[in-house]
Design a protein around this motif. Structure first.
Motif, short mmCIF file in Angstrom:
data_model
loop_
_atom_site.label_atom_id
_atom_site.label_comp_id
_atom_site.label_asym_id
_atom_site.label_seq_id
_atom_site.Cartn_x
_atom_site.Cartn_y
_atom_site.Cartn_z
N GLU A 1 0.83 -1.21 0.00
CA GLU A 1 0.00 0.00 0.00
C GLU A 1 0.86 1.26 0.00
O GLU A 1 0.60 2.21 -0.76
N LYS A 2 1.89 1.28 0.83
CA LYS A 2 2.78 2.45 0.87
C LYS A 2 3.53 2.63 -0.44
O LYS A 2 3.71 3.76 -0.92
N ASN B 1 1.03 3.98 -3.10
CA ASN B 1 0.58 5.35 -2.84
C ASN B 1 1.70 6.38 -2.93
O ASN B 1 1.43 7.57 -3.12
N SER B 2 2.96 5.94 -2.79
CA SER B 2 4.06 6.90 -2.82
C SER B 2 4.86 6.82 -4.11
O SER B 2 4.86 7.73 -4.94
N GLU C 1 2.55 6.51 -7.55
CA GLU C 1 1.41 7.44 -7.69
C GLU C 1 1.37 8.02 -9.10
O GLU C 1 2.38 8.49 -9.63
N GLY C 2 0.21 7.96 -9.72
CA GLY C 2 0.05 8.48 -11.08
C GLY C 2 0.37 7.48 -12.17
O GLY C 2 0.24 7.80 -13.35
#
Length: 297
Positions: free
Chosen positions: A101-102, A105-106, A109-110
């Motif tokens: 998840e980290k 999301n980091s 991202e995109g």
């Protein structure tokens, strides 16, 4: 204050729970032994394969295979998530899912991300999110891990990478370091990291010892075209073996802690039972004495 019957029922219930956790610990210990043996038996092959690949890498350039060439722009990423099918193993699955998840999301991202899920726990978590699941493999981790599973999934990823459907592939698994320590690990497997780094790493491991020189027949480039895909399969298979071993170790430790907690709870409830029983006896004696005094009066 709880009645004697209620406390006694709780004691019986906790003792039954203790029997279950103790039995689950024994099962996890037995499965751990088999999984650990499989992992350790595979290590010499993986180590020798890495040694030969590192030696041949020194004879070839960085563009010897399309699997070595990074993309100029990374838009699509595949993430292999290895978890277990069952729970009751402490924070084992949560650590792996948090790692994924980290990372999504980091770092991702995109970007267009998709999952290759090994295990129900990771699959169920991925279903709740917006990231699609391209492939799912249930009943692999925790049981008898077959190399064919790693080669099948690895070949699909290699084909997707060569066709341009995927620009990078990452692997998240649990690295088995000891019986008490299993670490959620992130590794990039496609494009394959620089072969120069592989050679340097092997030289460091050798600690100035003799680095074997391998005679290549046919050419080193032809051998690399065969060995590099197998290197992907080996990394996936090793990750599955380590995750399976880590799962059993985590479950054994969790069941051991649960058994100890049951023992402590039984002792506490037994103390409450004794105090409640003593209070009841004292109250009965007070009633008898009071009645006797009333009759005398």
């Amino acid at each position: 204050m709880a009645t004697l019957k209620e406390v006694q029922s709780k004691i019986v219930s906790v003792k039954k729970t203790k029997q279950i956790t103790s039995a689950m610990k024994m099962v996890a210990t037995s499965r751990l032994r088999g999984a650990q043996n499989s992992m350790e038996q595979f290590k010499p092959y993986a180590s020798k394969f890495s040694e030969v690949l590192g030696s041949i890498a020194g004879k070839s350039g960085g563009d010897a295979s399309p699997l070595l060439v990074p993309r100029e722009e990374v838009k699509k990423v595949a993430l292999i998530l290895c978890t277990s099918d069952r729970g009751l193993c402490g924070g084992f699955n949560n650590n792996l899912i948090d790692k994924a998840e980290k990372f999504v999301n980091s770092e991702l991202e995109g970007k267009d991300v998709s999952f290759y899920c090994f295990g129900k726990k990771g699959r169920d978590w991925a279903k709740k999110g917006p990231v699609p699941i391209d492939e799912q493999y249930i009943g692999v981790v925790g049981g008898s891990v077959e190399f064919s599973v790693a080669s099948t999934s690895g070949q699909k990823l290699i084909d997707s990478f060569l066709e341009g459907a995927v620009d990078e592939v990452y692997l998240i698994y649990s690295e088995f370091q000891s019986m008490a320590r299993q670490v959620a690990t992130l590794k990039q497997i496609l494009p394959i990291p620089s072969l120069d780094e592989m050679v340097e790493e092997k030289e460091v491991v050798q600690d100035d010892a003799f680095l074997p020189e391998h005679i290549c027949e046919p050419s080193s480039e032809a051998l690399l075209s065969e060995m590099l895909p197998k290197n992907i399969f080996i990394q996936i298979y090793d990750a599955l073996l380590q995750t399976s071993t880590s799962e059993h170790a985590a479950r054994m430790r969790a069941m051991e802690n649960a058994t100890k907690a049951c023992e402590d709870m039984v002792d506490e409830l037994q103390t409450i039972f004794n105090k409640t029983r003593q209070a009841g006896i004292t109250a009965d004696l007070m009633d008898i004495v009071g009645g006797a005094e009333a009759l005398k009066g």
